[in-house]
Design a protein around this motif. Sequence first.
Motif, PDB file in Angstrom:
ATOM      1  N   ALA A   1       0.880  -1.358  -0.009  1.00  0.00           N
ATOM      2  CA  ALA A   1       0.032  -0.048  -0.124  1.00  0.00           C
ATOM      3  C   ALA A   1       1.017   1.221  -0.221  1.00  0.00           C
ATOM      4  N   GLY A   2       1.955   1.209   0.881  1.00  0.00           N
ATOM      5  CA  GLY A   2       2.921   2.471   1.034  1.00  0.00           C
ATOM      6  C   GLY A   2       3.456   2.485  -0.386  1.00  0.00           C
ATOM      7  N   VAL A   3       4.054   1.341  -1.075  1.00  0.00           N
ATOM      8  CA  VAL A   3       4.645   1.248  -2.252  1.00  0.00           C
ATOM      9  C   VAL A   3       3.859   2.164  -3.504  1.00  0.00           C
ATOM     10  N   LEU A   4       2.730   1.567  -3.461  1.00  0.00           N
ATOM     11  CA  LEU A   4       1.701   2.105  -4.545  1.00  0.00           C
ATOM     12  C   LEU A   4       1.397   3.540  -4.440  1.00  0.00           C
TER      13      LEU A   4
ATOM     14  N   HIS B   1       5.930  -8.015  -7.832  1.00  0.00           N
ATOM     15  CA  HIS B   1       5.873  -7.259  -6.551  1.00  0.00           C
ATOM     16  C   HIS B   1       7.274  -6.563  -6.522  1.00  0.00           C
ATOM     17  N   VAL B   2       8.436  -7.485  -6.983  1.00  0.00           N
ATOM     18  CA  VAL B   2       9.624  -6.618  -6.723  1.00  0.00           C
ATOM     19  C   VAL B   2       9.802  -5.595  -7.864  1.00  0.00           C
ATOM     20  N   HIS B   3       9.092  -5.882  -8.812  1.00  0.00           N
ATOM     21  CA  HIS B   3       9.242  -4.642 -10.111  1.00  0.00           C
ATOM     22  C   HIS B   3       8.431  -3.378  -9.629  1.00  0.00           C
ATOM     23  N   LEU B   4       7.466  -3.452  -8.723  1.00  0.00           N
ATOM     24  CA  LEU B   4       6.908  -2.372  -8.096  1.00  0.00           C
ATOM     25  C   LEU B   4       7.641  -1.554  -7.219  1.00  0.00           C
ATOM     26  N   VAL B   5       8.303  -2.612  -6.258  1.00  0.00           N
ATOM     27  CA  VAL B   5       9.287  -1.930  -5.290  1.00  0.00           C
ATOM     28  C   VAL B   5      10.662  -1.465  -5.820  1.00  0.00           C
TER      29      VAL B   5
ATOM     30  N   SER C   1      -2.798 -20.543  -9.863  1.00  0.00           N
ATOM     31  CA  SER C   1      -1.857 -19.765 -10.295  1.00  0.00           C
ATOM     32  C   SER C   1      -2.341 -18.676 -11.275  1.00  0.00           C
ATOM     33  N   ILE C   2      -3.164 -18.994 -12.204  1.00  0.00           N
ATOM     34  CA  ILE C   2      -3.627 -17.985 -13.037  1.00  0.00           C
ATOM     35  C   ILE C   2      -4.551 -16.925 -12.516  1.00  0.00           C
ATOM     36  N   CYS C   3      -5.166 -17.159 -11.170  1.00  0.00           N
ATOM     37  CA  CYS C   3      -5.913 -16.106 -10.661  1.00  0.00           C
ATOM     38  C   CYS C   3      -5.087 -14.962 -10.049  1.00  0.00           C
ATOM     39  N   ALA C   4      -3.709 -15.509  -9.805  1.00  0.00           N
ATOM     40  CA  ALA C   4      -2.824 -14.081  -9.442  1.00  0.00           C
ATOM     41  C   ALA C   4      -2.451 -13.331 -10.701  1.00  0.00           C
ATOM     42  N   VAL C   5      -2.246 -13.914 -11.840  1.00  0.00           N
ATOM     43  CA  VAL C   5      -1.993 -13.202 -12.897  1.00  0.00           C
ATOM     44  C   VAL C   5      -3.159 -12.255 -13.078  1.00  0.00           C
ATOM     45  N   ASP C   6      -4.188 -12.500 -13.078  1.00  0.00           N
ATOM     46  CA  ASP C   6      -5.343 -11.580 -13.388  1.00  0.00           C
ATOM     47  C   ASP C   6      -5.480 -10.453 -12.408  1.00  0.00           C
ATOM     48  N   GLU C   7      -4.902 -10.941 -11.244  1.00  0.00           N
ATOM     49  CA  GLU C   7      -5.267  -9.959 -10.126  1.00  0.00           C
ATOM     50  C   GLU C   7      -4.016  -8.815 -10.394  1.00  0.00           C
ATOM     51  N   HIS C   8      -2.693  -9.424 -10.640  1.00  0.00           N
ATOM     52  CA  HIS C   8      -1.690  -8.577 -10.874  1.00  0.00           C
ATOM     53  C   HIS C   8      -2.125  -7.693 -12.144  1.00  0.00           C
ATOM     54  N   GLY C   9      -2.730  -8.109 -13.209  1.00  0.00           N
ATOM     55  CA  GLY C   9      -3.150  -7.384 -14.238  1.00  0.00           C
ATOM     56  C   GLY C   9      -4.041  -6.016 -13.970  1.00  0.00           C
ATOM     57  N   ALA C  10      -4.980  -6.430 -12.806  1.00  0.00           N
ATOM     58  CA  ALA C  10      -5.891  -5.215 -12.299  1.00  0.00           C
ATOM     59  C   ALA C  10      -5.150  -4.363 -11.551  1.00  0.00           C
ATOM     60  N   ILE C  11      -4.051  -4.497 -10.979  1.00  0.00           N
ATOM     61  CA  ILE C  11      -3.294  -3.482 -10.338  1.00  0.00           C
ATOM     62  C   ILE C  11      -2.425  -2.749 -11.364  1.00  0.00           C
ATOM     63  N   VAL C  12      -1.904  -3.427 -12.507  1.00  0.00           N
ATOM     64  CA  VAL C  12      -1.289  -2.615 -13.528  1.00  0.00           C
ATOM     65  C   VAL C  12      -2.491  -1.551 -14.043  1.00  0.00           C
TER      66      VAL C  12
ATOM     67  N   ARG D   1      -3.672   5.869 -13.162  1.00  0.00           N
ATOM     68  CA  ARG D   1      -3.348   6.787 -11.951  1.00  0.00           C
ATOM     69  C   ARG D   1      -3.967   6.780 -10.874  1.00  0.00           C
ATOM     70  N   ASP D   2      -4.792   5.640 -10.456  1.00  0.00           N
ATOM     71  CA  ASP D   2      -5.854   5.464  -9.646  1.00  0.00           C
ATOM     72  C   ASP D   2      -5.336   4.823  -8.498  1.00  0.00           C
ATOM     73  N   VAL D   3      -4.585   5.663  -7.556  1.00  0.00           N
ATOM     74  CA  VAL D   3      -4.066   4.918  -6.394  1.00  0.00           C
ATOM     75  C   VAL D   3      -4.884   4.159  -5.351  1.00  0.00           C
ATOM     76  N   ALA D   4      -6.193   4.901  -5.345  1.00  0.00           N
ATOM     77  CA  ALA D   4      -7.123   4.318  -4.200  1.00  0.00           C
ATOM     78  C   ALA D   4      -7.461   2.923  -4.850  1.00  0.00           C
ATOM     79  N   ARG D   5      -7.669   3.005  -6.140  1.00  0.00           N
ATOM     80  CA  ARG D   5      -8.387   1.602  -6.667  1.00  0.00           C
ATOM     81  C   ARG D   5      -6.873   0.460  -6.611  1.00  0.00           C
ATOM     82  N   ALA D   6      -5.740   1.225  -7.050  1.00  0.00           N
ATOM     83  CA  ALA D   6      -4.637   0.225  -7.073  1.00  0.00           C
ATOM     84  C   ALA D   6      -4.224  -0.439  -5.624  1.00  0.00           C
ATOM     85  N   ILE D   7      -4.476   0.226  -4.599  1.00  0.00           N
ATOM     86  CA  ILE D   7      -4.479  -0.409  -2.979  1.00  0.00           C
ATOM     87  C   ILE D   7      -5.467  -1.190  -2.912  1.00  0.00           C
ATOM     88  N   ALA D   8      -6.535  -0.863  -3.495  1.00  0.00           N
ATOM     89  CA  ALA D   8      -7.701  -1.826  -2.993  1.00  0.00           C
ATOM     90  C   ALA D   8      -7.503  -3.047  -3.756  1.00  0.00           C
ATOM     91  N   VAL D   9      -7.173  -3.148  -4.840  1.00  0.00           N
ATOM     92  CA  VAL D   9      -6.780  -4.357  -5.852  1.00  0.00           C
ATOM     93  C   VAL D   9      -5.950  -5.318  -5.134  1.00  0.00           C
TER      94      VAL D   9
END
Length: 245
Positions: A101-104, A146-150, A182-193, A199-207
């Motif tokens: 959350a802090g990183v995003l 998650h490493v890419h984000l940090v 495993s495929i579920c995690a990929v879709d969830e990562h896609g939603a973060i991207v 540039r919707d930080v609230a949405r990124a943190i929620a996802v």
Amino acid sequence: MATQKRRNGKRSGKANPAEDEAVYQAILHALLEGKLKAGVKLAEPPLADIFGVSRERIRKVLHRLGAERRLEMIPNRGARVPRPTLDDVRSVYEAHRVLEAGVLTQLVRLVDDALIDRLNAHLTEERAAATRGDRAASVRLSGAFHVHLVEALGNPDLSRFLSDLLSRSSVMVSVYEPATDSICAVDEHGAIVEALSARDVARAIAVSREHFLHVESRLHLDDVMPAAEDLTTVFAAVKPKRRKR
């Protein structure tokens, strides 16, 4: 002494970084593939026979994995695959949620098209690994997202914090999460991207929060003690190089 160390074709304890790395990678790969069950003991003698190296070399590799918190080192009893409690899992994933959350929050101020392109390219790799059923690659790439984000923040302290968490959570996922999820995690990562791209930080943190909660909920912990693992079968694909006489 030298003759004793070479008995049964085992190599001596002389330093050989390349061979140590090969043994390390083989054991790590088995962990990430979920081939080693929670609580299984990794005894030095059978591993030394399997890999054709000395017990001292195996001990060095096991201690390296222990220092990374991928294995649990028990005084006078050796190494075993971690068997985390429900509280352990909750603690690790709460830390993941708070850290990201802090990183995003910081990252949304810096996000550009180049970063989004890198993340999308990474998602393509994740989907390919999940589609071909490469469990070890899926777990590794999931953490790498998650490493890419940090790393986009360029803060080495945050990177170290995340590395420690991933060492623990990757083993939890490998041991307790069904491979079909495993495929579920990929879709969830896609939603973060997608949220970052907007540039919707609230949405990124929620996802992100929901993503870590979902991963935590997919871990199937149980209280059944594992049967003794046949390490020879686990590492059947490994072909140790024997020393020439």
